[in-house]
Design a protein around this motif. Structure first.
Motif, PDB file in Angstrom:
ATOM      1  N   GLU A 145       0.868  -1.185   0.000  1.00 40.28           N
ATOM      2  CA  GLU A 145       0.000   0.000   0.000  1.00 40.28           C
ATOM      3  C   GLU A 145       0.900   1.230   0.000  1.00 40.28           C
ATOM      4  N   ILE A 146       0.733   2.093  -0.980  1.00 36.15           N
ATOM      5  CA  ILE A 146       1.617   3.254  -1.143  1.00 36.15           C
ATOM      6  C   ILE A 146       1.302   4.297  -0.066  1.00 36.15           C
ATOM      7  N   PRO A 147       2.279   4.685   0.755  1.00 33.59           N
ATOM      8  CA  PRO A 147       2.020   5.702   1.780  1.00 33.59           C
ATOM      9  C   PRO A 147       1.947   7.099   1.182  1.00 33.59           C
ATOM     10  N   PRO A 148       1.255   8.021   1.852  1.00 30.98           N
ATOM     11  CA  PRO A 148       1.204   9.410   1.378  1.00 30.98           C
ATOM     12  C   PRO A 148       2.586  10.043   1.364  1.00 30.98           C
ATOM     13  N   LEU A 149       2.750  11.036   0.501  1.00 32.92           N
ATOM     14  CA  LEU A 149       4.030  11.723   0.412  1.00 32.92           C
ATOM     15  C   LEU A 149       4.394  12.391   1.724  1.00 32.92           C
ATOM     16  N   ALA A 150       3.409  12.933   2.447  1.00 30.25           N
ATOM     17  CA  ALA A 150       3.697  13.580   3.735  1.00 30.25           C
ATOM     18  C   ALA A 150       4.277  12.587   4.728  1.00 30.25           C
ATOM     19  N   VAL A 151       3.812  11.344   4.699  1.00 33.13           N
ATOM     20  CA  VAL A 151       4.339  10.303   5.586  1.00 33.13           C
ATOM     21  C   VAL A 151       5.759   9.929   5.166  1.00 33.13           C
ATOM     22  N   ILE A 152       5.980   9.851   3.865  1.00 31.59           N
ATOM     23  CA  ILE A 152       7.324   9.539   3.368  1.00 31.59           C
ATOM     24  C   ILE A 152       8.324  10.591   3.829  1.00 31.59           C
ATOM     25  N   LEU A 153       7.984  11.858   3.648  1.00 33.41           N
ATOM     26  CA  LEU A 153       8.889  12.935   4.053  1.00 33.41           C
ATOM     27  C   LEU A 153       9.092  12.944   5.564  1.00 33.41           C
ATOM     28  N   GLY A 154       8.023  12.651   6.318  1.00 34.18           N
ATOM     29  CA  GLY A 154       8.156  12.588   7.772  1.00 34.18           C
ATOM     30  C   GLY A 154       9.087  11.472   8.202  1.00 34.18           C
ATOM     31  N   GLY A 155       8.954  10.318   7.566  1.00 36.99           N
ATOM     32  CA  GLY A 155       9.827   9.200   7.896  1.00 36.99           C
ATOM     33  C   GLY A 155      11.271   9.466   7.534  1.00 36.99           C
ATOM     34  N   LEU A 156      11.492  10.183   6.443  1.00 30.88           N
ATOM     35  CA  LEU A 156      12.849  10.521   6.031  1.00 30.88           C
ATOM     36  C   LEU A 156      13.412  11.705   6.813  1.00 30.88           C
ATOM     37  N   ALA A 157      12.550  12.384   7.577  1.00 35.85           N
ATOM     38  CA  ALA A 157      12.955  13.530   8.412  1.00 35.85           C
ATOM     39  C   ALA A 157      13.570  14.638   7.574  1.00 35.85           C
ATOM     40  N   ILE A 158      12.913  14.963   6.460  1.00 34.59           N
ATOM     41  CA  ILE A 158      13.386  16.061   5.627  1.00 34.59           C
ATOM     42  C   ILE A 158      12.224  16.986   5.285  1.00 34.59           C
ATOM     43  N   THR A 159      12.547  18.252   5.122  1.00 37.54           N
ATOM     44  CA  THR A 159      11.582  19.249   4.662  1.00 37.54           C
ATOM     45  C   THR A 159      12.171  19.896   3.422  1.00 37.54           C
ATOM     46  N   PRO A 160      11.924  19.327   2.270  1.00 36.86           N
ATOM     47  CA  PRO A 160      12.585  19.801   1.053  1.00 36.86           C
ATOM     48  C   PRO A 160      12.043  21.140   0.580  1.00 36.86           C
ATOM     49  N   ALA A 161      12.860  21.816  -0.216  1.00 36.93           N
ATOM     50  CA  ALA A 161      12.432  23.084  -0.803  1.00 36.93           C
ATOM     51  C   ALA A 161      11.375  22.856  -1.878  1.00 36.93           C
ATOM     52  N   SER A 162      11.446  21.731  -2.566  1.00 33.42           N
ATOM     53  CA  SER A 162      10.481  21.393  -3.607  1.00 33.42           C
ATOM     54  C   SER A 162      10.520  19.886  -3.818  1.00 33.42           C
ATOM     55  N   VAL A 163       9.554  19.418  -4.600  1.00 30.42           N
ATOM     56  CA  VAL A 163       9.407  17.981  -4.820  1.00 30.42           C
ATOM     57  C   VAL A 163       9.244  17.705  -6.309  1.00 30.42           C
ATOM     58  N   GLU A 164       9.872  16.643  -6.782  1.00 36.47           N
ATOM     59  CA  GLU A 164       9.533  16.082  -8.077  1.00 36.47           C
ATOM     60  C   GLU A 164       9.282  14.589  -7.882  1.00 36.47           C
ATOM     61  N   VAL A 165       8.254  14.108  -8.554  1.00 36.36           N
ATOM     62  CA  VAL A 165       7.903  12.696  -8.487  1.00 36.36           C
ATOM     63  C   VAL A 165       8.023  12.128  -9.895  1.00 36.36           C
ATOM     64  N   LEU A 166       8.782  11.051 -10.016  1.00 36.62           N
ATOM     65  CA  LEU A 166       9.091  10.500 -11.333  1.00 36.62           C
ATOM     66  C   LEU A 166       8.160   9.342 -11.690  1.00 36.62           C
ATOM     67  N   PHE A 167       6.879   9.576 -11.437  1.00 35.37           N
ATOM     68  CA  PHE A 167       5.763   8.733 -11.875  1.00 35.37           C
ATOM     69  C   PHE A 167       4.508   9.532 -11.552  1.00 35.37           C
ATOM     70  N   ARG A 168       3.356   9.120 -12.072  1.00 33.58           N
ATOM     71  CA  ARG A 168       2.138   9.870 -11.743  1.00 33.58           C
ATOM     72  C   ARG A 168       1.798   9.633 -10.268  1.00 33.58           C
ATOM     73  N   PRO A 169       1.645  10.730  -9.476  1.00 30.47           N
ATOM     74  CA  PRO A 169       1.507  10.585  -8.029  1.00 30.47           C
ATOM     75  C   PRO A 169       0.071  10.390  -7.557  1.00 30.47           C
ATOM     76  N   ASP A 170      -0.720   9.612  -8.287  1.00 29.22           N
ATOM     77  CA  ASP A 170      -2.140   9.495  -7.955  1.00 29.22           C
ATOM     78  C   ASP A 170      -2.405   8.720  -6.667  1.00 29.22           C
ATOM     79  N   LYS A 171      -1.403   8.045  -6.109  1.00 23.99           N
ATOM     80  CA  LYS A 171      -1.585   7.315  -4.853  1.00 23.99           C
ATOM     81  C   LYS A 171      -0.888   7.986  -3.677  1.00 23.99           C
ATOM     82  N   LEU A 172      -0.325   9.161  -3.889  1.00 20.84           N
ATOM     83  CA  LEU A 172       0.517   9.801  -2.868  1.00 20.84           C
ATOM     84  C   LEU A 172      -0.194  10.850  -2.034  1.00 20.84           C
ATOM     85  N   GLY A 173      -1.464  11.155  -2.338  1.00 26.00           N
ATOM     86  CA  GLY A 173      -2.144  12.217  -1.610  1.00 26.00           C
ATOM     87  C   GLY A 173      -1.508  13.573  -1.832  1.00 26.00           C
ATOM     88  N   TRP A 174      -0.970  13.780  -3.006  1.00 29.76           N
ATOM     89  CA  TRP A 174      -0.249  15.021  -3.353  1.00 29.76           C
ATOM     90  C   TRP A 174      -0.433  15.272  -4.839  1.00 29.76           C
TER      91      TRP A 174
END
Length: 299
Positions: A235-264
């Motif tokens: 089950e694909i986790p939301p992008l906010a959960v991914i960033l929280g787990g990685l402990a990063i707050t990026p300046a911007s985001v790029e996703v190299l696939f269609r992010p229809d399962k990421l809640g973003w």
């Protein structure tokens, strides 16, 4: 389409990945032609077990021309496509212009047809080479946008090193049970390609979110742009959960696939790359939404 086959001094073989000398000949060919070393794949579980290579060898056992076919089912617009992929297509310069590449390509496509694959896909920087075989290019798009607020409740991720036996076993298990990362365009099972791609790009980081049983393939550049390459999970986790787990707050985001399962939601941007994804079969099918296959699935 090509010159008549001239195979003087060469011997045709197929299905030689089980032969150490045959595998070594392919590793050498790809290293010499493309500067890519797939040798570490043997320590990561070996080549895809469905692979079928086709090649011409010289008297010393050197591989003059090769192309490999393998099963690569993927999702396109919500439908599972029973497909094959072609990869590792190359001819050494002294043997070019003799019809060898056309010969192995036709043999590989015949193999795919006899096994009932409804489509064949490949990556190439020479798309005109494959048009005569019925392939058409699919436009590829990445997504970019502002980063969501990282989830404060996400437990910290840990790095995974596929060269460690325990981490490799975990990765292999999760790859077997993964969900397609998008409903628009995504592979289903691609263990060998994912694993070798962890070794080919030193900037790729692999992290494990234990509470989500999710593997994240990602990069971050000096400007703070976070690039999400792939997610391996049931089950694909939301992008906010991914960033929280990685402990990063990026300046911007790029996703190299269609992010229809990421809640973003990001803005699709056409991928600027000399490499094209090409499809044979399914008429003129293409994704209904801007999309691309994860770079971890490139072959």
């Amino acid at each position: 389409m090509a010159e008549r086959l001239d195979s003087a001094g060469l011997t045709f073989r197929q299905d030689y990945f089980g032969d150490p000398a045959g595998w070594a000949a392919l590793v050498c060919l790809l290293k010499d032609i493309f500067g890519i070393d797939i040798g570490p794949l043997q320590q990561l579980g070996g080549p895809d077990p469905t692979s079928m290579p086709f090649g011409w060898f010289d008297a010393e056992g050197k591989l003059a021309a090769n192309i490999s076919a393998f099963a690569l089912s993927f999702v396109l617009n919500g439908r599972l496509v029973h497909a094959a992929g072609l990869q590792s297509g190359a001819v050494r310069p002294p043997w070019r212009g003799r019809g060898l590449y056309r010969d192995v390509t036709v043999k590989a496509l015949d193999w795919c047809e006899k096994r009932g694959f409804e489509a064949v896909i490949l990556y190439t920087d020479k798309p005109s080479l494959y048009g005569p075989y019925g392939f058409h290019a699919i436009p590829l798009h990445r997504y970019e946008g502002a980063a969501p607020i990282p989830s404060a409740s996400a437990p910290p991720a840990r790095p995974l090193l596929p060269t460690y036996a325990d981490d490799l076993a975990l990765l292999q298990s999760l790859l077997k049970g993964r969900s397609p990362v998008s409903t628009s365009l995504a592979v289903t099972v691609n263990a060998a390609m994912f694993l070798i791609n962890t070794q080919l790009d030193p900037d790729v980081r692999i992290s494990f979110l234990a509470d989500r049983q999710a593997v994240i393939a990602w990069k971050i550049d000096e400007a703070g742009r976070f690039s999400l390459l792939d997610v391996v999970a049931a089950e694909i986790p939301p992008l906010a959960v991914i960033l929280g787990g990685l402990a990063i707050t990026p300046a911007s985001v790029e996703v190299l696939f269609r992010p229809d399962k990421l809640g973003w939601e990001g803005v699709p941007q056409q991928l600027e790359s000399g490499t094209r994804l090409m499809l044979r079969g399914l008429g003129d099918a293409a994704p209904d939404f801007p999309a691309m296959l994860s770079p971890m699935a490139e072959f």
